[in-house]
Scaffold this motif. Sequence first.
Motif, PDB file in Angstrom:
ATOM      1  N   GLN A 152       0.792  -1.225   0.000  1.00 39.94           N
ATOM      2  CA  GLN A 152       0.000   0.000   0.000  1.00 39.94           C
ATOM      3  C   GLN A 152       0.827   1.278   0.000  1.00 39.94           C
ATOM      4  OE1 GLN A 152      -3.408   0.467  -0.297  1.00 39.94           O
ATOM      5  NE2 GLN A 152      -3.224  -1.670  -0.906  1.00 39.94           N
ATOM      6  N   MET A 153       2.034   1.271   0.578  1.00 39.16           N
ATOM      7  CA  MET A 153       2.840   2.478   0.722  1.00 39.16           C
ATOM      8  C   MET A 153       2.020   3.536   1.470  1.00 39.16           C
ATOM      9  SD  MET A 153       4.779   2.628  -3.010  1.00 39.16           S
ATOM     10  CE  MET A 153       3.264   2.917  -3.928  1.00 39.16           C
ATOM     11  N   GLY A 154       2.056   3.449   2.811  1.00 34.97           N
ATOM     12  CA  GLY A 154       1.132   4.189   3.662  1.00 34.97           C
ATOM     13  C   GLY A 154       1.033   5.683   3.415  1.00 34.97           C
ATOM     14  N   LEU A 155       2.141   6.362   3.072  1.00 34.28           N
ATOM     15  CA  LEU A 155       2.088   7.805   2.858  1.00 34.28           C
ATOM     16  C   LEU A 155       1.286   8.172   1.611  1.00 34.28           C
ATOM     17  CD1 LEU A 155       5.764   8.899   3.728  1.00 34.28           C
ATOM     18  CD2 LEU A 155       3.784   8.708   5.237  1.00 34.28           C
ATOM     19  N   ARG A 156       1.120   7.214   0.722  1.00 39.44           N
ATOM     20  CA  ARG A 156       0.410   7.459  -0.543  1.00 39.44           C
ATOM     21  C   ARG A 156      -1.040   7.906  -0.317  1.00 39.44           C
ATOM     22  NH1 ARG A 156      -2.294   4.069  -4.150  1.00 39.44           N
ATOM     23  NH2 ARG A 156      -2.209   2.419  -2.595  1.00 39.44           N
ATOM     24  N   GLU A 157      -1.592   7.528   0.815  1.00 43.69           N
ATOM     25  CA  GLU A 157      -2.981   7.857   1.128  1.00 43.69           C
ATOM     26  C   GLU A 157      -3.251   9.360   1.072  1.00 43.69           C
ATOM     27  OE1 GLU A 157      -6.050   7.150   4.884  1.00 43.69           O
ATOM     28  OE2 GLU A 157      -3.928   7.553   5.235  1.00 43.69           O
ATOM     29  N   MET A 158      -2.228  10.186   1.357  1.00 45.80           N
ATOM     30  CA  MET A 158      -2.441  11.631   1.404  1.00 45.80           C
ATOM     31  C   MET A 158      -2.916  12.194   0.071  1.00 45.80           C
ATOM     32  SD  MET A 158      -2.690  14.402   3.041  1.00 45.80           S
ATOM     33  CE  MET A 158      -2.206  13.734   4.633  1.00 45.80           C
ATOM     34  N   TYR A 159      -2.431  11.643  -1.042  1.00 52.45           N
ATOM     35  CA  TYR A 159      -2.877  12.141  -2.343  1.00 52.45           C
ATOM     36  C   TYR A 159      -4.375  11.944  -2.529  1.00 52.45           C
ATOM     37  CZ  TYR A 159       1.841  12.972  -4.062  1.00 52.45           C
ATOM     38  OH  TYR A 159       3.106  13.475  -4.245  1.00 52.45           O
ATOM     39  N   ARG A 160      -4.861  10.802  -2.127  1.00 51.28           N
ATOM     40  CA  ARG A 160      -6.289  10.528  -2.285  1.00 51.28           C
ATOM     41  C   ARG A 160      -7.114  11.384  -1.325  1.00 51.28           C
ATOM     42  NH1 ARG A 160      -8.023   4.731  -2.125  1.00 51.28           N
ATOM     43  NH2 ARG A 160      -9.519   5.447  -3.670  1.00 51.28           N
ATOM     44  N   LYS A 161      -6.558  11.659  -0.149  1.00 52.82           N
ATOM     45  CA  LYS A 161      -7.260  12.493   0.818  1.00 52.82           C
ATOM     46  C   LYS A 161      -7.335  13.949   0.360  1.00 52.82           C
ATOM     47  CE  LYS A 161      -8.020   9.686   4.429  1.00 52.82           C
ATOM     48  NZ  LYS A 161      -9.354   9.488   5.040  1.00 52.82           N
ATOM     49  N   MET A 162      -6.236  14.466  -0.176  1.00 50.76           N
ATOM     50  CA  MET A 162      -6.171  15.880  -0.532  1.00 50.76           C
ATOM     51  C   MET A 162      -6.738  16.197  -1.911  1.00 50.76           C
ATOM     52  SD  MET A 162      -2.533  17.305   0.949  1.00 50.76           S
ATOM     53  CE  MET A 162      -2.893  18.940   0.318  1.00 50.76           C
ATOM     54  N   PHE A 163      -6.458  15.355  -2.885  1.00 51.03           N
ATOM     55  CA  PHE A 163      -6.801  15.683  -4.265  1.00 51.03           C
ATOM     56  C   PHE A 163      -7.924  14.823  -4.842  1.00 51.03           C
ATOM     57  CE2 PHE A 163      -1.965  16.381  -4.356  1.00 51.03           C
ATOM     58  CZ  PHE A 163      -2.088  17.671  -3.879  1.00 51.03           C
ATOM     59  N   GLY A 164      -8.235  13.710  -4.222  1.00 46.53           N
ATOM     60  CA  GLY A 164      -9.219  12.795  -4.777  1.00 46.53           C
ATOM     61  C   GLY A 164     -10.614  12.999  -4.219  1.00 46.53           C
ATOM     62  N   LYS A 165     -11.503  12.098  -4.569  1.00 46.58           N
ATOM     63  CA  LYS A 165     -12.876  12.107  -4.082  1.00 46.58           C
ATOM     64  C   LYS A 165     -13.162  10.748  -3.462  1.00 46.58           C
ATOM     65  CE  LYS A 165     -14.144  16.197  -5.735  1.00 46.58           C
ATOM     66  NZ  LYS A 165     -14.543  17.325  -4.898  1.00 46.58           N
ATOM     67  N   GLU A 166     -13.952  10.754  -2.399  1.00 44.57           N
ATOM     68  CA  GLU A 166     -14.287   9.510  -1.717  1.00 44.57           C
ATOM     69  C   GLU A 166     -14.973   8.534  -2.668  1.00 44.57           C
ATOM     70  OE1 GLU A 166     -13.577   8.513   1.299  1.00 44.57           O
ATOM     71  OE2 GLU A 166     -12.532  10.364   1.847  1.00 44.57           O
ATOM     72  N   GLY A 167     -14.621   7.262  -2.534  1.00 42.58           N
ATOM     73  CA  GLY A 167     -15.289   6.230  -3.300  1.00 42.58           C
ATOM     74  C   GLY A 167     -14.711   5.968  -4.675  1.00 42.58           C
ATOM     75  N   MET A 168     -13.708   6.736  -5.075  1.00 44.78           N
ATOM     76  CA  MET A 168     -13.101   6.514  -6.380  1.00 44.78           C
ATOM     77  C   MET A 168     -12.069   5.387  -6.284  1.00 44.78           C
ATOM     78  SD  MET A 168     -14.880   8.583  -7.982  1.00 44.78           S
ATOM     79  CE  MET A 168     -14.153   8.415  -9.609  1.00 44.78           C
ATOM     80  N   PRO A 169     -11.819   4.678  -7.370  1.00 48.13           N
ATOM     81  CA  PRO A 169     -10.889   3.533  -7.320  1.00 48.13           C
ATOM     82  C   PRO A 169      -9.464   3.951  -6.997  1.00 48.13           C
ATOM     83  CG  PRO A 169     -11.465   4.064  -9.596  1.00 48.13           C
ATOM     84  CD  PRO A 169     -12.382   4.864  -8.726  1.00 48.13           C
ATOM     85  N   ASP A 170      -8.741   3.048  -6.350  1.00 48.57           N
ATOM     86  CA  ASP A 170      -7.323   3.256  -6.047  1.00 48.57           C
ATOM     87  C   ASP A 170      -6.538   2.676  -7.214  1.00 48.57           C
ATOM     88  OD1 ASP A 170      -4.828   3.548  -4.986  1.00 48.57           O
ATOM     89  OD2 ASP A 170      -5.052   2.020  -3.433  1.00 48.57           O
ATOM     90  N   VAL A 171      -5.991   3.547  -8.077  1.00 48.47           N
ATOM     91  CA  VAL A 171      -5.393   3.091  -9.335  1.00 48.47           C
ATOM     92  C   VAL A 171      -3.880   3.238  -9.287  1.00 48.47           C
ATOM     93  CG1 VAL A 171      -5.366   3.347 -11.832  1.00 48.47           C
ATOM     94  CG2 VAL A 171      -7.472   3.818 -10.562  1.00 48.47           C
ATOM     95  N   ARG A 172      -3.190   2.115  -9.540  1.00 46.68           N
ATOM     96  CA  ARG A 172      -1.748   2.099  -9.693  1.00 46.68           C
ATOM     97  C   ARG A 172      -1.452   1.457 -11.046  1.00 46.68           C
ATOM     98  NH1 ARG A 172      -1.030  -0.913  -4.070  1.00 46.68           N
ATOM     99  NH2 ARG A 172      -3.221  -1.318  -4.527  1.00 46.68           N
ATOM    100  N   VAL A 173      -0.745   2.182 -11.910  1.00 47.81           N
ATOM    101  CA  VAL A 173      -0.615   1.723 -13.290  1.00 47.81           C
ATOM    102  C   VAL A 173       0.103   0.391 -13.406  1.00 47.81           C
ATOM    103  CG1 VAL A 173      -0.733   4.031 -14.296  1.00 47.81           C
ATOM    104  CG2 VAL A 173       1.479   3.090 -13.642  1.00 47.81           C
ATOM    105  N   TRP A 174       0.903   0.022 -12.409  1.00 50.99           N
ATOM    106  CA  TRP A 174       1.604  -1.266 -12.483  1.00 50.99           C
ATOM    107  C   TRP A 174       0.716  -2.417 -12.002  1.00 50.99           C
ATOM    108  CZ3 TRP A 174       2.444   2.594  -9.003  1.00 50.99           C
ATOM    109  CH2 TRP A 174       2.323   2.297  -7.646  1.00 50.99           C
ATOM    110  N   ILE A 175      -0.504  -2.074 -11.547  1.00 49.65           N
ATOM    111  CA  ILE A 175      -1.428  -3.111 -11.068  1.00 49.65           C
ATOM    112  C   ILE A 175      -2.752  -3.082 -11.821  1.00 49.65           C
ATOM    113  CG2 ILE A 175      -2.774  -3.953  -9.082  1.00 49.65           C
ATOM    114  CD1 ILE A 175      -0.592  -2.939  -7.251  1.00 49.65           C
ATOM    115  N   ASN A 176      -3.456  -1.934 -11.809  1.00 50.26           N
ATOM    116  CA  ASN A 176      -4.820  -1.900 -12.325  1.00 50.26           C
ATOM    117  C   ASN A 176      -5.148  -0.645 -13.130  1.00 50.26           C
ATOM    118  OD1 ASN A 176      -4.560  -0.387  -9.928  1.00 50.26           O
ATOM    119  ND2 ASN A 176      -6.754  -0.510  -9.494  1.00 50.26           N
TER     120      ASN A 176
END
Length: 432
Positions: free
Chosen positions: A200-224
Amino acid sequence: MRLEGVERAKAASFERTILEFEKNNSLSDECRRYGGYHLVEELRKGKENVCTGEKSAINWYSMLPVAENQDFGVLVLTNAAFERADRGPKYKIEMECAPTAAYSERIVGLHKERGTKETKELVQSIDTQGKRCARPEGILIFVDSNDYYNWWWFLVQLQNHFLAMAALWTELSDEPHTIVFQSKDGRLGSDATSKDNHGQMGLREMYRKMFGKEGMPDVRVWINPEDAFGCYRTIIVMRNAENGSPILKNAVHKHALCFSPVIAALRSHMRASVGLRDQHSQSIRKVCWASRDEEYRREYTSWQLRRTVKNQTGLVAALGEYARGTGVEVVQIPFYAFNEAVPISTQMERASQCNLIAGIHGAGLYVAVAMAKLSILEFVPMPIANRNAVNLKHLVGGCYRGQIRVKLSAQQIAPAQVWKEVHTALHECGDR
């Protein structure tokens, strides 16, 4: 200056928060140009259309920061599709626009010469003669690489992306924001983490908290990457600054005493995004010892090994004995980068309860951005040139005591020496 509660900070745009910090702090013209709203203005002034179509467009926003000799920029595509590629990379971007004369120089040339491998591949995948999106919706944000196992370098690149979003925020529609992470940390799946590429890389969560919207998929290009395929009203490609950060510096420099409305606003929005509130002073003051992983890891450099402290749990227990009856509580806050189960929101919540964060340089001290008032006590086992903590203190305000020399004997610190400095720092820094 503090925002009046977390809800206000959440509602405020990044731009407005920067302006508020600038209004409420006396800044010289030089400091304003170095770390203030001037940077947002310059990034907007640098807007250049490099591809034009009936519905689609590509705009390149760039500026030359005061303290840098290479530009900093962000790429914005309007009405474009992110989809699976027929050949080559796994994905591509399609849109319909006519490149201007500047396209080859500003976009193709720049990203061929500089930038991360992932961003180069993404930009090279843009097909300006592709299909037109019939019903574009939403915003797709590509995040360039970051260091998710080092608090300082994580903040450096987060600051770059925050600055870019501050310049763009007023132009974006209030639609779902999907975050796409382009690059995993190089240590993911290595001996360093003992994890596979799905960590998961715990610090990565901040991007989704600050710039993203709740309920949107967690996308990593090397996975999904397929979870983000679709037609978008806006696609943002956030590039890292070439020389690290326009503002956050870890060395002596001529703007080192400047307060920065940009970094202060970043800290405010980080705290707000994870729901932190300013707490009233308490009768018991909490000292938090920031501890890095103690076990030897094969990728550790000699520089890292020289700062490794063993038996930190025992050190904290000994400090607790010194603190008995003094109205001070000593606790340990481990640096959780290698523990995938601990997200940044949990790390920041724990740090927000501290009156003072102490530790060896390199132990994750910059989680102190979560504190209502930044208060850092930094120990070093040898003289070092790094000025991360003291520079951060000037950029956002607060208290810093360091660099305090300590002797490591068999990779352990004498508790008596640490307690003496803790006692002094608590007196100097006062209540949070």
